[in-house]
Design an enzyme around this catalytic site. Structure first.
Site, PDB file in Angstrom:
ATOM      1  CD  GLU A   1       0.280 -49.810  23.460  1.00 51.94           C
ATOM      2  OE1 GLU A   1       0.728 -50.518  22.544  1.00 51.94           O
ATOM      3  OE2 GLU A   1       0.078 -48.612  23.326  1.00 51.94           O
TER       4      GLU A   1
ATOM      5  CD  GLU B   1       3.555 -46.051  24.498  1.00 51.66           C
ATOM      6  OE1 GLU B   1       3.151 -45.933  23.320  1.00 51.66           O
ATOM      7  OE2 GLU B   1       3.912 -47.132  24.997  1.00 51.66           O
TER       8      GLU B   1
HETATM    9  C1  BG6 Z   1       2.451 -47.901  21.276  1.00 51.67           C
HETATM   10  C2  BG6 Z   1       3.576 -48.813  21.690  1.00 51.67           C
HETATM   11  O1  BG6 Z   1       1.391 -48.657  20.824  1.00 51.67           O
HETATM   12  O2  BG6 Z   1       2.653 -47.063  20.192  1.00 51.67           O
HETATM   13  C3  BG6 Z   1       4.965 -48.329  21.301  1.00 51.67           C
HETATM   14  O3  BG6 Z   1       3.559 -49.072  23.078  1.00 51.67           O
HETATM   15  C4  BG6 Z   1       4.910 -47.739  19.909  1.00 51.67           C
HETATM   16  O4  BG6 Z   1       5.850 -49.409  21.392  1.00 51.67           O
HETATM   17  C5  BG6 Z   1       3.949 -46.556  19.929  1.00 51.67           C
HETATM   18  O5  BG6 Z   1       6.156 -47.386  19.397  1.00 51.67           O
HETATM   19  C6  BG6 Z   1       3.884 -45.767  18.642  1.00 51.67           C
HETATM   20  O6  BG6 Z   1       3.595 -46.609  17.575  1.00 51.67           O
HETATM   21  P1  BG6 Z   1       4.521 -46.664  16.294  1.00 51.67           P
HETATM   22  O7  BG6 Z   1       3.969 -47.740  15.464  1.00 51.67           O
HETATM   23  O8  BG6 Z   1       4.398 -45.319  15.655  1.00 51.67           O
HETATM   24  O9  BG6 Z   1       5.890 -46.922  16.777  1.00 51.67           O
END
Ligand code: BG6
Length: 474
Positions: free
Chosen positions: A179, A371
Site C-alpha cells: 500500500e 487483503e
Molecule cells: C491494510 C494494511 O491497510 O489494512 C494492513 O495493509 C492492515 O497492515 C489492514 O492491518 C487492516 O487494517 P487495520 O487497521 O484494521 O489493521
C-alpha cells in the site's frame, strides 16, 4: 468453474503485526515498532508526534505481537489444514539489515525466513513475499531522512537483491511495497517519515513517494537479473470513491480522489508519471526531481501484476463542510446505503466488484486481491471457539462479488488472500481486539493472554471455500 484452476487462495500477514521478537537475533529498530496502542497512535503514525524511541508511558504491541517468530510452524500447519495454496507474509527489513546501510546482511534474519519459506513449501503452500510492509529501519530515518533521501533507493535495492538471490527457485511471487499510497495518510507508519519544523509535509511525502517508485522499478530490474520466473506486483490500498451526489462537482471530486490513489499504480504499471499528477504537483510547486535515469528505469521496469487490498469504498463531496467519518486511516462521507463494521468501516461487497472492474479496465494486467476481511470483536467460549457468522457473511458476500467480477465482467484474478487469517495486531489502531482471523489468539490489547491458538467457526468454512475453488460458499 469460475476461478482459474490454479487460483491462489490463502491469507496475508505483515511481519510487525504478527512476529514479535522485535530485538532478537540481531533485528534492528523499525518505525513500526514505535507505534503505540492507544490515544497517541494516530499522532505517531501520521508523523505529527515524534516517537523515535520507546518510552514508559506507552504500550508497543509490535514488540511481541502474537509471537509468530517462535510459533510459525504451528501457525503454518493450521493454514495448511485450511488448504491454503498461498501464504502472503512480509520480511522485516531490519532482520536482514538491522540498520539499513550495512555491507552484509544478518544471517540469522535470513535463516528465519528461509525456515519459514521451507515450512510453507513442505505443505505445497506458495510463498508470496511483501518486501516492505510499512517497515523502515529507524537508523535510515534518523541519519538519512528516510525515503526523502535518494540514497535509500540503493539501500532498498540491496535488501531486495539479498532476498531474491537467497530465495531463488523457492519464491516466485513478490510485492515491492505494501500500500504505497498509505504514505500519504500515515507517513510515519507507512514509510518511517516524520517532519521537520517548517517543512512542507506534502513536498516531503511526494519526494519520498518518487523514491519509492524508482525503488520499485529497481526491484523489478533486480528480479529480471536474478530470476526471470519472478512475478513482481505493486500493491494499492484500493476502494473506489463514490460522489456524494450526481452533482458534477462531486463527480470531479471523486475522480480526483481516485486519481490520487491510482497515481502510484499508473507510474508502476505504465512506466511514467500521469499528466494529471505532473500538473498538480507543478501547480503546488512540489514536483520532485525526476532524472533521465529515473525515467528510463520506470519505463523499462513496469510491474507484472497489480495487487490490492479492499475493505471499503469511500464517498466524497465537493462541499468541504460535509461531515466526515474515519475509514481505514482515510475519511469518508457517510453512505446511507451501506452497513458498518464494529470500527465504523462501511461494508460494500458490490463496491469490491466495481473496484476490481475499475482497476482491470484501467491496466489490463492480472490482479491479485491480497487483503480483504472483517475486523470485529469476537467473543470466544472457554475453549477459544468463536461463532463468527458475521465474518463468514462478510467474506461470502465479498467472494461472491469477486466471482461476479470474474464470471460476468471478465477480470483476470490470480488469487485471493484474506487479511489476518490468524488474529494479529491492527495496523490502524494497534489493538488486538480488532480481529480478522479464522484462528483466535488469546491476547488482549496490552499483551495479556496465553497466546494460545484456537479455530473459529470460519476456519472450517474457509477450508470448504478453498476445497471447492470458491464454488461452495454456504
Ligand atoms: C491494510 C494494511 O491497510 O489494512 C494492513 O495493509 C492492515 O497492515 C489492514 O492491518 C487492516 O487494517 P487495520 O487497521 O484494521 O489493521
Amino acid at each position: 468453474m469460475t476461478f482459474r484452476k490454479d487460483f491462489l487462495w490463502g491469507g496475508a500477514t505483515a511481519a510487525n503485526q504478527c512476529e514479535g521478537a522485535y530485538n532478537l537475533d540481531g533485528r534492528g529498530l523499525a518505525n513500526v515498532d514505535l507505534c503505540p496502542v492507544g490515544k497517541d497512535r494516530e499522532a505517531v503514525i501520521t508523523g505529527k508526534m515524534k516517537m523515535l524511541d520507546f518510552d514508559d508511558d506507552h504500550f508497543y504491541p509490535a514488540k511481541n505481537s502474537i509471537d509468530m517468530y517462535h510459533r510459525y510452524k504451528e501457525d503454518i500447519a493450521l493454514f495448511a489444514e485450511m488448504g491454503f495454496k498461498v501464504y502472503r507474509f512480509s520480511i522485516a527489513w531490519t532482520r536482514i539489515f538491522p540498520l539499513g546501510d550495512e555491507e552484509t546482511p544478518n544471517e540469522e534474519g535470513l535463516k528465519f525466513y528461509e525456515n519459514l519459506i521451507d515450512e510453507c513449501l513442505k505443505y505445497g503452500i506458495e510463498p508470496l513475499i511483501t518486501l516492505v510492509h510499512f517497515d523502515f529501519p529507524m537508523h535510515l530515518a534518523n541519519e538519512y531522512g528516510g525515503w526523502r533521501n535518494r540514497k535509500t533507493i540503493e539501500f532498498y535495492a540491496k535488501f531486495v537483491r539479498t532476498i531474491m538471490e537467497r530465495f531463488k527457485g523457492k519464491v516466485r511471487y513478490y510485492l515491492n511495497f505494501n500500500e504505497m499510497n498509505v504514505l500519504m495518510a500515515a507517513p510515519f507508519m507507512g514509510a518511517g517519515l516524520y517532519f521537520e519544523e517548517g517543512e512542507n509535509p506534502r513536498e516531503a511525502q511526494y519526494l519520498a513517494a518518487h523514491h519509492e517508485l524508482v525503488a520499485s522499478a529497481r526491484a523489478k530490474q533486480i528480479a529480471k537479473e536474478v530470476d526471470p520466473n519472478i512475478m513482481i506486483g505493486c500493491m494499492l490500498a484500493a476502494g473506489k470513491y463514490y460522489p456524494a451526489t450526481c452533482k458534477p462537482e462531486d463527480i470531479l471530486a471523486a475522480q480526483e480522489e481516485d486519481r490520487n490513489n491510482y497515481f502510484f499504480v499508473d507510474v508502476q504499471s505504465r512506466g511514467y508519471y500521469p499528466s494529471y499528477m505532473v500538473k498538480k504537483l507543478e501547480r503546488e510547486g512540489i514536483m520532485p526531481e525526476v532524472t533521465e535515469e529515473d525515467k528510463k528505469l520506470l519505463r523499462e521496469n513496469t510491474i507484472d501484476f497489480i495487487s490490492f487490498s479492499y475493505y471499503t469504498t469511500r464517498t466524497i463531496s465537493a462541499d468541504k463542510n460535509t461531515e466526515l467519518e474515519e475509514a481505514n486511516l482515510i475519511a469518508t462521507v457517510d453512505n446511507p446505503y451501506l452497513g458498518k463494521t464494529d470500527w465504523g468501516w462501511q461494508i460494500d461487497p458490490l463496491g469490491f466488484r466495481t473496484t476490481i472492474n475499475d482497476i482491470y479496465d484501467r491496466y489490463q494486467k492480472p490482479l491479485f486481491v491480497v487483503e480483504n476481511g472483517l475486523g470485529a470483536y469476537d467473543k470466544p467460549d472457554e475453549n477459544g471457539y468463536v461463532e463468527d457468522d458475521y465474518r463468514i457473511n462478510y467474506l461470502r458476500d465479498h467472494i461472491k462479488a469477486m466471482r461476479d467480477a470474474v464470471e460476468l465482467d471478465g477480470a483476470d484474478i490470480l488469487g485471493y488472500t484474506t487479511w489476518g487469517p490468524i488474529d494479529l495486531v491492527s495496523a490502524g489502531t494497534g489493538e488486538m481486539t480488532k480481529r480478522y482471523g479464522f484462528i483466535y489468539v488469546d491476547r488482549d490489547d496490552y499483551g495479556n493472554g496465553t497466546l494460545k491458538r484456537s479455530k473459529k467457526k470460519s476456519f472450517d468454512w474457509y477450508k470448504k471455500v478453498i476445497a471447492s475453488n470458491g464454488e461452495d460458499l454456504d
